[in-house]
Design an enzyme around this catalytic site. Structure first.
Site, PDB file in Angstrom:
ATOM      1  CB  SER A  49      -0.930  -0.001   1.218  1.00 31.81           C
ATOM      2  OG  SER A  49      -1.909   1.016   1.109  1.00 31.81           O
ATOM      3  CB  CYS A  57       1.919   8.738  -8.110  1.00 28.72           C
ATOM      4  SG  CYS A  57       0.839   7.647  -9.066  1.00 28.72           S
ATOM      5  CB  THR A 105      -9.426 -14.723 -14.632  1.00 26.53           C
ATOM      6  OG1 THR A 105      -9.778 -15.883 -13.862  1.00 26.53           O
ATOM      7  CG2 THR A 105      -8.777 -13.687 -13.723  1.00 26.53           C
ATOM      8  CG  ASP A 124      -0.420  -1.018 -12.903  1.00 25.59           C
ATOM      9  OD1 ASP A 124      -1.508  -0.406 -12.886  1.00 25.59           O
ATOM     10  OD2 ASP A 124       0.624  -0.556 -12.415  1.00 25.59           O
ATOM     11  CE  LYS A 143     -18.713  34.596 -24.047  1.00 30.64           C
ATOM     12  NZ  LYS A 143     -18.586  35.047 -25.462  1.00 30.64           N
TER      13      LYS A 143
END
Length: 547
Positions: A38, A42, A269, A279, A430
């Site tokens: 865990s 990143c 699966t 991944d 905008k």
């Protein structure tokens, strides 16, 4: 119910936590071959760079804290080496101890592993060659820098991790070179959106070698395919990742051509009672419908929740991914979502595109920056197919809005209707996302007829090339061959423009060009307006001049 989970990072740990919340009685065994579970993949480059200074900050949970909270039998240093479907057991290697672990349900979340191609000199010089995939990798790189004090580094591969580690090493005072085998950095970007990133790399003093492969690694340098030698007493391999599924090769569990685990929308699966996520699996792309590998933390966490529910009898579907991601590179933010132009071309799918250059907030409020936005859309319905943004402030907010548009099939008309928070420090009345919607509508209704950077070389010799910026802007730089008639003088100077010839217009970002197009078209001229304007052209020309 006994559930064995292989892999203890985002997907595996997320599944275990969700399962425990659903079922207090389940026996849960979490097998992780590394020493940590865990952890924040990143964040690894930022530990190497010293931005994150405490080792413990990278670990969201330790095996002990995870057990204390969820009563999961966490076994680090225990590697799954094979699966026997008939006996319903996992063969596990834990140092010198090999054993079988039985299961009622099996969850596979082994993640991905770095691609390490055979490069001459790898073995002889492996002491200063690193990959960055897990916590241990970041510790090794950090410690090596502290002990050996390298002066130069070659980062081989310019994806997200490669770019982030390049920035962090540069900030530590190391002379960095980035080597990329493709024609531009960051594979999720199209080449026309990478120019600004290339310019930022060079402006920072970082070496950039594109269309180059590393053919050899020496003690103090790397050798490129064309013979160029790049100084490097530290080498980071960041070429990409592949599913870490070698242990499943002879198991009978269906794998794809790239080794990915084949799953259905319920993350099941090919075999009953076995799920897979993260991944190592291919998922449906929400735009193309194709099966793709998207190794990102956010999809893995979502899948973990779904698998944790499905293990308990629910039938929740994972509806696909779109690859939404963002990267910080010094002052720039680079963000993508959905399909890119290169992929749509390969699919043979019809599309339109627009480039908009918008201020991050109200132009009169201090500190404004421009963001370059590329948006891809369906040419019939105006549905948003993908977007890319390169800018500084406010990129994260806009890519998230466009990601929602991609996810939920919104069109340009719905982007116009978005009611977004506005105050001068944050946006314009905008918003840039509203502007994307307006510009696409103008294209669909043929009010704005665009041409693009790649079309400039093919403009007919006898066509009129018109730059409608002010004289001062024009003199500071312009596209060769374009004559200057400022927009505010255009109505009085119409006779200077041959009515029989097509007019190719440019301005700074495309807005004044559109206004000029409205004027000229209503006076009987045929026109095209450069999408993204001179601002985009300048980034391209500066990039090419440095190559």
């Amino acid at each position: 119910m006994k559930v064995v989970i292989v892999g203890g990072v985002a997907g595996g740990a997320g599944t275990a936590a969700r399962l425990r919340r659903n079922d207090e009685q389940a026996e849960i065994v979490l097998l992780e071959k590394g020493p940590h579970i865990s952890y924040a993949n990143c964040g690894l480059p930022y530990y190497v760079g010293g931005v994150i200074q405490e080792k413990g900050k990278l670990q969201l949970q330790t095996p002990q804290s995870f057990y204390n909270r969820f009563r999961v039998d966490v076994r680090t240093g225990h590697e799954a080496v094979s699966v026997n479907l008939e006996k319903k057991v996992v063969m596990v290697c834990a140092g010198d101890n090999n054993y079988e672990e039985s299961y009622d349900k099996l969850v596979l979340s082994p993640g991905a592993e770095p691609v390490i191609p055979p490069i001459e000199g790898m073995q002889e010089n492996r002491d200063h060659i690193f990959t960055l995939r897990n916590v241990e990798d970041s510790y090794h790189i950090y410690d090596y820098i502290g002990e050996k004090q390298p002066k130069t580094c070659a980062v081989i591969g310019a994806g997200f991790i490669g770019m982030e580690i390049a920035e962090n090493l540069f900030e530590r005072g190391i002379a960095v070179s980035i080597i990329e085998g493709a024609a531009h950095v960051m594979p999720p970007l199209d080449s026309d959106m990478a120019h600004r990133v290339h310019n930022e790399i060079r402006n920072r003093g970082i070496g950039l070698y594109l269309n180059q492969m590393c053919s050899g690694i020496g003690k103090n340098d790397v050798v490129l395919r064309d013979g160029t030698r790049v100084k490097a007493d530290l080498v980071i391999l960041s070429i990409g990742v592949r599913p870490a599924t070698g242990f499943l090769r002879d198991s009978g569990i269906a794998l794809g051509k790239r080794g990915e685990i084949v799953v259905n929308e319920y993350m099941e699966t090919s075999h009953r009672d076995i799920y897979a996520l993260g991944d190592a699996v291919a998922v449906r792309h929400v735009v193309s419908g194709q099966q793709v590998l998207i190794p990102l933390a956010s999809p893995a966490n979502k899948q973990g929740r779904i698998v944790g529910d499905n293990l308990c009898g629910k039938y929740c579907a994972y509806k696909g991914s779109q690859g939404t991601s963002i990267m910080k590179f010094f002052d720039l933010a680079v963000a993508v979502t959905g399909e890119k132009e290169e992929s749509l071309k390969l699919q043979g799918r019809p599309y339109g595109k627009v480039f908009t250059v918008s201020a991050s907030h109200a132009g009169y409020y201090p500190g404004v920056n421009q963001m370059f936005v590329k948006t891809l859309f369906d040419p019939e319905s105006g549905r948003i197919l993908g977007a890319q943004i390169v800018g500084k402030d406010g990129v994260d907010k806009r890519i998230d809005l466009l990601a929602n548009a991609v996810r939920f099939g919104q069109t340009c008309y719905e982007l116009q209707e978005e009611e977004l928070a506005y105050a001068p420090p944050f946006s314009s009345a905008k918003d840039p996302v509203n502007m994307v919607g307006y510009v696409i509508e103008n294209v669909l209704e043929r009010k704005m007829k665009p041409y693009f950077l790649e079309d400039i070389k093919g403009i007919p010799e006898d066509a009129v090339r018109l730059d409608v910026r002010t004289r001062a802007e024009y003199e500071m730089g312009h596209i060769p061959g374009y004559q200057n008639i400022p927009l505010d003088e255009l109505r009085e100077r119409l006779e200077e423009i041959d009515k029989s010839k097509e007019i190719y217009i440019t301005c700074q970002i495309g807005l004044r060009g559109y206004l000029a197009q409205c004027i000229l078209e209503q006076h009987g001229r045929k026109t095209k307006n450069l999408s993204g304007g001179y601002a985009l052209y300048r980034e391209m020309s500066e990039d090419r001049a440095e190559r």
